[in-house]
Scaffold this active site. Structure first.
Site, PDB file in Angstrom:
ATOM      1  N   ARG A   1      31.560  43.496  33.449  1.00  0.00           N
ATOM      2  CA  ARG A   1      32.936  44.594  33.063  1.00  0.00           C
ATOM      3  C   ARG A   1      34.242  44.828  32.558  1.00  0.00           C
ATOM      4  NH1 ARG A   1      35.116  42.805  38.935  1.00  0.00           N
ATOM      5  NH2 ARG A   1      34.880  41.272  38.315  1.00  0.00           N
TER       6      ARG A   1
ATOM      7  N   SER B   1      45.210  35.514  39.867  1.00  0.00           N
ATOM      8  CA  SER B   1      44.823  37.003  39.535  1.00  0.00           C
ATOM      9  C   SER B   1      43.780  36.957  39.123  1.00  0.00           C
ATOM     10  CB  SER B   1      45.851  37.957  39.219  1.00  0.00           C
ATOM     11  OG  SER B   1      44.812  38.975  39.571  1.00  0.00           O
ATOM     12  N   GLY B   2      42.534  37.296  39.124  1.00  0.00           N
ATOM     13  CA  GLY B   2      41.081  37.548  38.351  1.00  0.00           C
ATOM     14  C   GLY B   2      41.019  38.593  37.589  1.00  0.00           C
TER      15      GLY B   2
ATOM     16  N   ASN C   1      36.308  35.473  45.542  1.00  0.00           N
ATOM     17  CA  ASN C   1      36.552  34.581  44.697  1.00  0.00           C
ATOM     18  C   ASN C   1      38.396  33.975  45.289  1.00  0.00           C
ATOM     19  OD1 ASN C   1      38.323  37.116  44.166  1.00  0.00           O
ATOM     20  ND2 ASN C   1      38.130  36.572  42.321  1.00  0.00           N
TER      21      ASN C   1
ATOM     22  N   ASP D   1      46.631  36.343  46.602  1.00  0.00           N
ATOM     23  CA  ASP D   1      45.883  37.119  45.231  1.00  0.00           C
ATOM     24  C   ASP D   1      45.997  38.368  44.400  1.00  0.00           C
ATOM     25  OD1 ASP D   1      43.629  38.541  43.714  1.00  0.00           O
ATOM     26  OD2 ASP D   1      42.969  39.278  45.239  1.00  0.00           O
TER      27      ASP D   1
ATOM     28  N   LYS E   1      41.548  29.066  40.530  1.00  0.00           N
ATOM     29  CA  LYS E   1      43.003  29.359  41.333  1.00  0.00           C
ATOM     30  C   LYS E   1      42.897  27.984  42.040  1.00  0.00           C
ATOM     31  CE  LYS E   1      42.349  34.523  41.723  1.00  0.00           C
ATOM     32  NZ  LYS E   1      42.637  35.463  42.953  1.00  0.00           N
TER      33      LYS E   1
ATOM     34  N   GLU F   1      42.181  47.522  42.461  1.00  0.00           N
ATOM     35  CA  GLU F   1      41.984  47.137  41.807  1.00  0.00           C
ATOM     36  C   GLU F   1      41.535  47.456  40.775  1.00  0.00           C
ATOM     37  OE1 GLU F   1      39.737  44.240  42.691  1.00  0.00           O
ATOM     38  OE2 GLU F   1      39.556  44.314  44.580  1.00  0.00           O
TER      39      GLU F   1
ATOM     40  N   ASP G   1      41.640  38.375  49.191  1.00  0.00           N
ATOM     41  CA  ASP G   1      40.710  39.151  50.434  1.00  0.00           C
ATOM     42  C   ASP G   1      38.890  39.097  49.126  1.00  0.00           C
ATOM     43  OD1 ASP G   1      40.430  42.003  48.396  1.00  0.00           O
ATOM     44  OD2 ASP G   1      41.626  40.565  47.555  1.00  0.00           O
TER      45      ASP G   1
ATOM     46  N   ASP H   1      44.774  42.297  43.089  1.00  0.00           N
ATOM     47  CA  ASP H   1      44.096  43.197  43.510  1.00  0.00           C
ATOM     48  C   ASP H   1      44.452  43.351  44.808  1.00  0.00           C
ATOM     49  OD1 ASP H   1      44.722  43.111  40.867  1.00  0.00           O
ATOM     50  OD2 ASP H   1      41.945  43.061  40.646  1.00  0.00           O
TER      51      ASP H   1
END
Length: 256
Positions: free
Chosen positions: A80, A124-125, A199, A32, A173, A41, A196, A34
């Site tokens: 967001r 990454s999201g 997701n 991941d 992912k 983040e 972390d 962030d």
């Protein structure tokens, strides 16, 4: 086990012997971005630019903990991103220069994995401009993240995701981990996944070894293994390498 670790300030990771031996063979390591490879983040930092940090950060934290109504990552992401309408595209260079910091040990971990012949990726999201920068800075092999629409005439973000571009949610992912492994002829049992957030759990579950790094409490409970420490380089200890071995490999590896 958790009480033992807390009382004695130690980390215990139990693995099958066969899996432990497999770590000595180069595989695929996916991360991941962030709060894993980097300490921020990113979407929260973008929100600061438009004075909406509190609103966006609250959604981010709830989504990372897997709490309703934000258990649907795509819905929370779109909500967001919509708040980011009007953020100047110069924000990416600003974040790189003034805000983003790599997690301690991240650079050295990737250097060591490369010496050993591992393939590496960031899944990454977050967003592709920074994911690509992380990839190039650390020397990763692959980067996958979300794509934001920009208004090229006004040089601002529109508050939208690029239509038809894959959303990098938990399921994606997991799919990417398996695809990258297959593309490199690496069996799933020779993969590791480090993250972390909630997701990240699906990719952790399908990997040979999933590691929750300084993760949220619910994620630590659900993850295959957990690592709570200052340095991401400690992942090498889970893979069975001593400090002396790691130091020797770092001596062989040039700084990226």
């Amino acid at each position: 086990m958790q009480a033992l670790q807390k009382n004695h300030q130690i980390e215990v990771v139990v693995q099958p012997g066969e899996l432990y031996q497999l770590h000595r063979t180069p595989g695929l390591a996916v991360f991941d971005m962030d709060s894993t490879l980097i300490q921020q983040e990113v979407i929260d930092e973008l929100a600061r630019a438009v004075g909406l940090y509190d609103k966006v950060a609250a959604i981010t934290e709830a989504a990372m903990r897997g709490e309703a109504p934000y258990t649907d990552f795509e819905a929370s992401l779109r909500a967001r991103v919509a708040l980011l309408e009007g953020v100047p595209t110069s924000i990416w260079e600003q974040l790189k220069a003034d805000t983003i910091t790599f997690t301690p040990g991240a650079r050295d971990l990737i250097r060591v994995l490369k010496v050993l012949g591992w393939k590496t990726a960031v899944l990454s999201g977050g967003f592709i401009p920074l994911a690509n920068w992380v990839k190039e800075t650390l020397g990763l092999d692959y980067a996958h993240a979300n794509h934001l629409v920009t208004d090229s005439d006004r040089n601002i973000l529109t508050g939208e995701l690029v239509p038809k571009a894959p959303i990098i949610h938990a399921e994606r992912k997991r799919e990417l981990l398996l695809k990258l492994a297959a593309d490199n002829n690496i069996p799933p049992e020779r993969t590791i996944a480090v993250g972390d957030g909630s997701n990240d759990l699906l990719m952790m579950g399908v990997a040979g070894l999933g590691i929750a790094f300084n993760a949220k409490p619910k994620v630590q409970q659900a993850a295959p293994s957990r690592l709570n420490c200052q340095s991401l380089l400690d992942v090498m200890h889970i893979l069975g390498f001593s400090d002396n071995e790691v130091d020797g490999m770092l001596e062989k590896s040039p700084q990226p």
